[in-house]
Design an enzyme around this catalytic site. Sequence first.
Site, PDB file in Angstrom:
ATOM      1  N   ASP A  41       3.402   2.470   8.010  1.00 32.04           N
ATOM      2  CA  ASP A  41       2.562   1.284   8.266  1.00 32.04           C
ATOM      3  C   ASP A  41       2.867   0.139   7.309  1.00 32.04           C
ATOM      4  OD1 ASP A  41       1.344   2.796  10.164  1.00 32.04           O
ATOM      5  OD2 ASP A  41      -0.407   3.290   8.936  1.00 32.04           O
TER       6      ASP A  41
HETATM    7  P1  NAP Z   1       1.927   6.155   6.714  1.00 29.18           P
HETATM    8  O1  NAP Z   1       1.858   4.935   7.543  1.00 29.18           O
HETATM    9  O2  NAP Z   1       0.859   7.160   6.832  1.00 29.18           O
HETATM   10  O3  NAP Z   1       3.321   6.832   7.064  1.00 29.18           O
HETATM   11  C1  NAP Z   1       3.787   7.933   6.364  1.00 29.18           C
HETATM   12  C2  NAP Z   1       5.045   8.424   7.031  1.00 29.18           C
HETATM   13  O4  NAP Z   1       5.563   9.466   6.221  1.00 29.18           O
HETATM   14  C3  NAP Z   1       4.781   9.005   8.401  1.00 29.18           C
HETATM   15  O5  NAP Z   1       5.305   8.175   9.402  1.00 29.18           O
HETATM   16  C4  NAP Z   1       5.443  10.380   8.358  1.00 29.18           C
HETATM   17  O6  NAP Z   1       6.356  10.509   9.447  1.00 29.18           O
HETATM   18  C5  NAP Z   1       6.205  10.385   7.059  1.00 29.18           C
HETATM   19  N1  NAP Z   1       6.165  11.687   6.403  1.00 29.18           N
HETATM   20  C6  NAP Z   1       5.130  12.534   6.278  1.00 29.18           C
HETATM   21  N2  NAP Z   1       5.493  13.641   5.645  1.00 29.18           N
HETATM   22  C7  NAP Z   1       6.798  13.497   5.343  1.00 29.18           C
HETATM   23  C8  NAP Z   1       7.742  14.315   4.673  1.00 29.18           C
HETATM   24  N3  NAP Z   1       7.411  15.519   4.185  1.00 29.18           N
HETATM   25  N4  NAP Z   1       9.001  13.850   4.526  1.00 29.18           N
HETATM   26  C9  NAP Z   1       9.350  12.645   5.037  1.00 29.18           C
HETATM   27  N5  NAP Z   1       8.501  11.840   5.678  1.00 29.18           N
HETATM   28  C10 NAP Z   1       7.225  12.261   5.817  1.00 29.18           C
HETATM   29  O7  NAP Z   1       2.060   5.830   5.149  1.00 29.18           O
HETATM   30  P2  NAP Z   1       2.250   4.471   4.382  1.00 29.18           P
HETATM   31  O8  NAP Z   1       3.360   3.666   4.942  1.00 29.18           O
HETATM   32  O9  NAP Z   1       2.292   4.861   2.940  1.00 29.18           O
HETATM   33  O10 NAP Z   1       0.925   3.665   4.706  1.00 29.18           O
HETATM   34  C11 NAP Z   1      -0.339   4.053   4.192  1.00 29.18           C
HETATM   35  C12 NAP Z   1      -1.399   3.969   5.261  1.00 29.18           C
HETATM   36  O11 NAP Z   1      -2.607   4.506   4.725  1.00 29.18           O
HETATM   37  C13 NAP Z   1      -1.691   2.557   5.693  1.00 29.18           C
HETATM   38  O12 NAP Z   1      -2.020   2.532   7.061  1.00 29.18           O
HETATM   39  C14 NAP Z   1      -2.900   2.223   4.846  1.00 29.18           C
HETATM   40  O13 NAP Z   1      -3.706   1.207   5.403  1.00 29.18           O
HETATM   41  C15 NAP Z   1      -3.625   3.542   4.851  1.00 29.18           C
HETATM   42  N6  NAP Z   1      -4.590   3.578   3.754  1.00 29.18           N
HETATM   43  C16 NAP Z   1      -4.164   3.658   2.463  1.00 29.18           C
HETATM   44  C17 NAP Z   1      -5.071   3.563   1.440  1.00 29.18           C
HETATM   45  C18 NAP Z   1      -4.646   3.586   0.014  1.00 29.18           C
HETATM   46  O14 NAP Z   1      -5.494   3.352  -0.827  1.00 29.18           O
HETATM   47  N7  NAP Z   1      -3.395   3.840  -0.293  1.00 29.18           N
HETATM   48  C19 NAP Z   1      -6.426   3.405   1.693  1.00 29.18           C
HETATM   49  C20 NAP Z   1      -6.830   3.347   3.040  1.00 29.18           C
HETATM   50  C21 NAP Z   1      -5.901   3.434   4.053  1.00 29.18           C
HETATM   51  P3  NAP Z   1       6.739  11.962  10.011  1.00 29.18           P
HETATM   52  O15 NAP Z   1       5.452  12.618  10.364  1.00 29.18           O
HETATM   53  O16 NAP Z   1       7.620  11.668  11.168  1.00 29.18           O
HETATM   54  O17 NAP Z   1       7.474  12.648   8.905  1.00 29.18           O
END
Ligand code: NAP
Length: 530
Positions: free
Chosen positions: A453
Amino acid sequence: MDYWPTLYVFVLATFIGMGIIRRVSRLLHTPLMSLTNAISAIAVVGSILLTGGDYPTRIRVMGDAANQFGYLVASALFIFALHWMNAPTTARKGVYAGVAATALAVIVTWAEPSVIHHQWIILAIIAGFVVGVPLSRVPLTAVPQRTALSHAFGGAAAGLVGTAEFYLRLSEGAEALTRFQMVALIAEVLLGYLTFTGSLMAAGKLQELKWVPQRPVTYPLQNVINFLLFGVAIVLAIAITVRPDAPWAPVAFGGVIVLALLFGILLIIPIGGADMPTVIAILNSYAGLSAVAMGFVLDNKLLITAGALDGSSGLILAIIMCKAMNRSFTNVLFGAFGQVQQTQAGGEEQVYKSETSEGAAQVLEQANLVVIIPGYGMAVSQAQHKVRELYDQLKKRGITVKFAIHPVAGRMPGHMNVLLAEADIPYTDLVEMDEINPDMPQADVALVVGANDVVNPAARTDKTSPIYGMPIIDADKARTVFAIKRSKRPGFAGIDNQLYFGDRTWMLFGDAKSVIGELVKQLASGSGMH
Ligand code: NAP
């Protein structure tokens, strides 16, 4: 009781809290969350006074000068603890100061002459260790739900202290509680029990428990029903405050407790798993405020100071997270985000281009600037140590390597920083989103490690996307993009990512740890070393 001095302390402590927390480095938001989580355990001070106190013959008044001095030092230490979180170099000192402050507060309270029933306190401390020690050992990826669970305990403690206080004082005659204390008591109980069930629900959602629905659950007139219930609780609260001596007051108080417990559940049901980290920060704030209310009831300035610091910290963190996701506060609380996110059925099937680790290693070797963009996938596969090896390999070749840190990458604020610090990657090479984005067009390679994301260009261009407007790291502007993930599944927001189909993007499918391990192997074996 003259309540003005306590109100004064509350207002000042809140301002101090807001001022300090705003300056805390983004890198340290996760440790900050844990620290304020620990500070909210200050409710234990109220518990010790109530359980161990020689009640009801002596109302707890913390009069002793030595005692007050101890509290003053503890309050100052809490403020320093938070202040030292503003830079990585002093953060450790901050955590120690927080631990010292809590320990001092507990010792000083326990040493109060009115505290005589030591057996209960010892039993409770043992029980706390039995639950707390295993809880502290959870993996880093489970920290959000662990934090939520701790909030649940803090909320329960505040609620129970308030309940006991009400019925005990009632047994002494209604005049044992002033109207001001009564209002504070109701606030303590409402916030405490609401935090208890709300945090349990949040922990359940984050842990993806089967019997807690992940998706937002909505039904007609949901917000209206919630507000009505809250209204009933407020009416009961006012009635008890006005007539605490009425024969129905104890029952009405029970009604407030039941409504608060129910309200905690209803408040969280319509919020999707995606917004849970923000909700946890808000619950942290509630737990702090219930400690403040407890401080008003017990006339304890330490509880008020620590609670206010905690309350302002939770609030500010929640606001920062909302901003980073381009969401409004009310939208998080009442918006039922993530409810209907069908992936658009695009016309023709788009195809991914894959690359081998050998090919990717060759491109990496030729680069001048490599920007690594970590995301939640790095946390899942615990790839940070392998990432460090890759960093070393590239640095050895004179390549500039930077880490692009998105404020909400992962599942808690500052999640990536904690992981990279664990792998001893110099924090001077971690660059925040706003600073790295202007350099992205100069990057030869953007290496996306399990991020989705936070690198989705739809946030910039697609007005219909649920993440439209969320600031992202411009990975798509780099000359070459390598994206590591295991499958074609979407990320947290449940939407497709055009970055993966881009002309300059090549996928490295697999678990992050093993893919990066392969890259390191290729580089270490000197393939194509010039
Ligand atoms: P993300 O959008 O959740 O994407 C993570 C990606 O990692 C997934 O597409 C997944 O694809 C891949 N993945 C998972 N396990 C894996 C592994 N073992 N090896 C390789 N790839 C792996 O994460 P992000 O880009 O870090 O974004 C964070 C999200 O969390 C945002 O939508 C944000 O708004 C939300 N959020 C974060 C917080 C915060 O405080 N950080 C708070 C509220 C909401 P596969 O399944 O295909 O592997």
